[in-house]
Design a protein around this motif. Structure first.
Motif, PDB file in Angstrom:
ATOM      1  N   MET A  30     -62.408  70.559   7.926  1.00 23.86           N
ATOM      2  CA  MET A  30     -62.316  69.113   8.123  1.00 23.86           C
ATOM      3  C   MET A  30     -61.698  68.420   6.915  1.00 23.86           C
ATOM      4  SD  MET A  30     -65.651  67.851  10.262  1.00 23.86           S
ATOM      5  CE  MET A  30     -66.849  68.344   9.059  1.00 23.86           C
ATOM      6  N   GLU A  31     -62.016  68.877   5.712  1.00 24.65           N
ATOM      7  CA  GLU A  31     -61.461  68.270   4.509  1.00 24.65           C
ATOM      8  C   GLU A  31     -59.948  68.412   4.436  1.00 24.65           C
ATOM      9  OE1 GLU A  31     -63.733  70.139   1.402  1.00 24.65           O
ATOM     10  OE2 GLU A  31     -65.078  68.414   1.271  1.00 24.65           O
ATOM     11  N   LYS A  32     -59.401  69.399   5.127  1.00 29.06           N
ATOM     12  CA  LYS A  32     -57.954  69.626   5.111  1.00 29.06           C
ATOM     13  C   LYS A  32     -57.203  68.796   6.151  1.00 29.06           C
ATOM     14  CE  LYS A  32     -58.437  74.231   3.241  1.00 29.06           C
ATOM     15  NZ  LYS A  32     -58.320  75.659   3.450  1.00 29.06           N
ATOM     16  N   ILE A  33     -57.925  68.164   7.063  1.00 27.36           N
ATOM     17  CA  ILE A  33     -57.283  67.368   8.114  1.00 27.36           C
ATOM     18  C   ILE A  33     -56.787  66.057   7.521  1.00 27.36           C
ATOM     19  CG2 ILE A  33     -57.642  66.104  10.268  1.00 27.36           C
ATOM     20  CD1 ILE A  33     -59.772  68.230  10.985  1.00 27.36           C
ATOM     21  N   LYS A  34     -55.523  65.768   7.762  1.00 22.49           N
ATOM     22  CA  LYS A  34     -54.926  64.501   7.321  1.00 22.49           C
ATOM     23  C   LYS A  34     -54.392  63.793   8.558  1.00 22.49           C
ATOM     24  CE  LYS A  34     -55.442  65.490   2.971  1.00 22.49           C
ATOM     25  NZ  LYS A  34     -56.688  65.156   2.423  1.00 22.49           N
ATOM     26  N   ILE A  35     -54.813  62.553   8.766  1.00 18.92           N
ATOM     27  CA  ILE A  35     -54.367  61.774   9.924  1.00 18.92           C
ATOM     28  C   ILE A  35     -53.494  60.640   9.412  1.00 18.92           C
ATOM     29  CG2 ILE A  35     -55.098  60.340  11.857  1.00 18.92           C
ATOM     30  CD1 ILE A  35     -57.681  62.031  11.901  1.00 18.92           C
ATOM     31  N   ARG A  36     -52.261  60.602   9.884  1.00 13.56           N
ATOM     32  CA  ARG A  36     -51.326  59.560   9.471  1.00 13.56           C
ATOM     33  C   ARG A  36     -51.718  58.227  10.117  1.00 13.56           C
ATOM     34  NH1 ARG A  36     -47.942  63.251  11.658  1.00 13.56           N
ATOM     35  NH2 ARG A  36     -47.041  61.677  13.008  1.00 13.56           N
ATOM     36  N   PRO A  37     -51.426  57.116   9.446  1.00 14.52           N
ATOM     37  CA  PRO A  37     -51.749  55.796  10.013  1.00 14.52           C
ATOM     38  C   PRO A  37     -51.142  55.586  11.399  1.00 14.52           C
ATOM     39  CG  PRO A  37     -51.143  55.571   7.711  1.00 14.52           C
ATOM     40  CD  PRO A  37     -50.887  57.003   8.097  1.00 14.52           C
ATOM     41  N   GLU A  38     -49.944  56.141  11.638  1.00  9.97           N
ATOM     42  CA  GLU A  38     -49.313  55.985  12.950  1.00  9.97           C
ATOM     43  C   GLU A  38     -50.139  56.668  14.047  1.00  9.97           C
ATOM     44  OE1 GLU A  38     -47.238  58.040  10.494  1.00  9.97           O
ATOM     45  OE2 GLU A  38     -47.240  56.078   9.533  1.00  9.97           O
ATOM     46  N   GLU A  39     -50.743  57.822  13.710  1.00  4.95           N
ATOM     47  CA  GLU A  39     -51.584  58.532  14.673  1.00  4.95           C
ATOM     48  C   GLU A  39     -52.832  57.716  14.995  1.00  4.95           C
ATOM     49  OE1 GLU A  39     -51.040  63.241  13.929  1.00  4.95           O
ATOM     50  OE2 GLU A  39     -51.800  62.116  12.203  1.00  4.95           O
ATOM     51  N   SER A  40     -53.412  57.091  13.977  1.00  5.43           N
ATOM     52  CA  SER A  40     -54.588  56.253  14.198  1.00  5.43           C
ATOM     53  C   SER A  40     -54.240  55.070  15.082  1.00  5.43           C
ATOM     54  CB  SER A  40     -55.141  55.732  12.867  1.00  5.43           C
ATOM     55  OG  SER A  40     -55.635  56.784  12.092  1.00  5.43           O
ATOM     56  N   ALA A  41     -53.100  54.441  14.801  1.00  2.00           N
ATOM     57  CA  ALA A  41     -52.664  53.282  15.593  1.00  2.00           C
ATOM     58  C   ALA A  41     -52.426  53.682  17.045  1.00  2.00           C
ATOM     59  CB  ALA A  41     -51.408  52.673  14.985  1.00  2.00           C
ATOM     60  N   PHE A  42     -51.798  54.838  17.268  1.00  2.26           N
ATOM     61  CA  PHE A  42     -51.542  55.327  18.624  1.00  2.26           C
ATOM     62  C   PHE A  42     -52.857  55.579  19.357  1.00  2.26           C
ATOM     63  CE2 PHE A  42     -50.842  58.881  21.593  1.00  2.26           C
ATOM     64  CZ  PHE A  42     -49.924  58.281  22.450  1.00  2.26           C
ATOM     65  N   PHE A  43     -53.808  56.211  18.680  1.00  2.30           N
ATOM     66  CA  PHE A  43     -55.131  56.485  19.251  1.00  2.30           C
ATOM     67  C   PHE A  43     -55.802  55.189  19.700  1.00  2.30           C
ATOM     68  CE2 PHE A  43     -59.735  56.761  18.640  1.00  2.30           C
ATOM     69  CZ  PHE A  43     -60.053  57.825  19.464  1.00  2.30           C
ATOM     70  N   LEU A  44     -55.760  54.178  18.847  1.00  6.80           N
ATOM     71  CA  LEU A  44     -56.378  52.889  19.170  1.00  6.80           C
ATOM     72  C   LEU A  44     -55.687  52.232  20.357  1.00  6.80           C
ATOM     73  CD1 LEU A  44     -56.875  51.486  15.571  1.00  6.80           C
ATOM     74  CD2 LEU A  44     -58.627  52.403  17.079  1.00  6.80           C
ATOM     75  N   GLU A  45     -54.360  52.287  20.365  1.00  7.69           N
ATOM     76  CA  GLU A  45     -53.603  51.661  21.451  1.00  7.69           C
ATOM     77  C   GLU A  45     -53.891  52.331  22.783  1.00  7.69           C
ATOM     78  OE1 GLU A  45     -48.969  51.166  22.791  1.00  7.69           O
ATOM     79  OE2 GLU A  45     -49.417  51.255  20.653  1.00  7.69           O
ATOM     80  N   VAL A  46     -53.829  53.651  22.820  1.00  7.62           N
ATOM     81  CA  VAL A  46     -54.067  54.397  24.061  1.00  7.62           C
ATOM     82  C   VAL A  46     -55.503  54.195  24.539  1.00  7.62           C
ATOM     83  CG1 VAL A  46     -54.241  56.732  25.030  1.00  7.62           C
ATOM     84  CG2 VAL A  46     -52.270  56.111  23.636  1.00  7.62           C
ATOM     85  N   GLY A  47     -56.432  54.115  23.606  1.00 12.01           N
ATOM     86  CA  GLY A  47     -57.838  53.950  23.965  1.00 12.01           C
ATOM     87  C   GLY A  47     -58.230  52.507  24.242  1.00 12.01           C
ATOM     88  N   GLY A  48     -57.293  51.581  24.048  1.00  9.47           N
ATOM     89  CA  GLY A  48     -57.602  50.170  24.291  1.00  9.47           C
ATOM     90  C   GLY A  48     -58.613  49.618  23.307  1.00  9.47           C
ATOM     91  N   ILE A  49     -58.605  50.157  22.089  1.00  8.53           N
ATOM     92  CA  ILE A  49     -59.568  49.729  21.073  1.00  8.53           C
ATOM     93  C   ILE A  49     -58.906  48.705  20.161  1.00  8.53           C
ATOM     94  CG2 ILE A  49     -60.986  50.497  19.116  1.00  8.53           C
ATOM     95  CD1 ILE A  49     -60.915  53.323  20.451  1.00  8.53           C
ATOM     96  N   GLU A  50     -59.595  47.581  19.959  1.00  9.80           N
ATOM     97  CA  GLU A  50     -59.100  46.549  19.057  1.00  9.80           C
ATOM     98  C   GLU A  50     -60.079  46.418  17.908  1.00  9.80           C
ATOM     99  OE1 GLU A  50     -57.436  42.970  20.358  1.00  9.80           O
ATOM    100  OE2 GLU A  50     -56.843  43.756  22.305  1.00  9.80           O
ATOM    101  N   PRO A  51     -59.693  46.929  16.736  1.00  9.26           N
ATOM    102  CA  PRO A  51     -60.608  46.866  15.594  1.00  9.26           C
ATOM    103  C   PRO A  51     -60.798  45.435  15.118  1.00  9.26           C
ATOM    104  CG  PRO A  51     -58.470  47.698  14.915  1.00  9.26           C
ATOM    105  CD  PRO A  51     -58.432  47.574  16.414  1.00  9.26           C
ATOM    106  N   ARG A  52     -62.015  45.138  14.711  1.00  6.80           N
ATOM    107  CA  ARG A  52     -62.318  43.817  14.160  1.00  6.80           C
ATOM    108  C   ARG A  52     -62.113  43.854  12.657  1.00  6.80           C
ATOM    109  NH1 ARG A  52     -68.124  42.853  15.959  1.00  6.80           N
ATOM    110  NH2 ARG A  52     -68.111  45.015  16.585  1.00  6.80           N
ATOM    111  N   GLY A  53     -61.585  42.785  12.112  1.00  3.06           N
ATOM    112  CA  GLY A  53     -61.475  42.651  10.662  1.00  3.06           C
ATOM    113  C   GLY A  53     -60.246  43.252  10.037  1.00  3.06           C
TER     114      GLY A  53
END
Length: 159
Positions: free
Chosen positions: A133-156
């Motif tokens: 797990m410590e070796k896993i690196k998630i790019r900001p673009e991947e996080s944004a895609f995950f949120l968009e596909v999941g319909g998640i809108e982060p607060r703040g």
């Protein structure tokens, strides 16, 4: 009575301003300096272990800081910062002897010797999954895609 109350208010304001204008240091190997106070916000730059920052504002667990020696300002999660003085040896005193990870851990009082002792006392624990797990690196673009596909809108943070 009015003068006493006014003096107390002024003292509180001065104490609050002094608390905000404090200098802290990064206590983790590296941490992102973000555009907004959110783990999902864009990254301005990475700041590294021992880097001093000046606190400009606080919003819950986040601190708006300026990286000392630069004009760069952004948000850092408070867990990555400390008010303890971190002293780094200069020159080649550390060259080839200590990794950045070991240096960060040593700054927290956790050394390879402490880890070895812990592992010796807890031989039934399996660290392989944690190491992976410590070796896993998630790019900001991947996080944004995950949120968009999941319909998640982060607060703040930024969308």
């Amino acid at each position: 009575m009015k003068h006493v109350c006014l003096c107390q208010i002024l003292i509180l304001l001065l104490v609050g301003a002094t608390a905000l204008a404090s200098t802290l240091q990064v206590q983790v190997r590296s941490t992102p300096l973000r555009e907004m106070p959110s783990f999902l916000s864009g990254v301005i730059m990475e700041i590294h272990y021992g880097q001093p920052v000046e606190v400009l504002a606080v919003q819950k667990d986040w601190q708006r800081v300026q990286v000392l020696g630069t004009r760069t300002i952004g948000w850092v999660h408070g867990s990555a910062l400390t008010d303890r003085k971190i002293e780094l040896a200069s020159g080649d005193a550390l060259s080839g002897r200590v990794s950045a990870d070991e240096l960060a851990l040593a700054g927290k009082g956790f050394s390879p010797e402490v880890e070895a002792a812990f592992r010796a006392e807890n031989q039934t624990l399996d660290y392989q999954a944690l190491d992976r797990m410590e070796k896993i690196k998630i790019r900001p673009e991947e996080s944004a895609f995950f949120l968009e596909v999941g319909g998640i809108e982060p607060r703040g943070g930024v969308k």
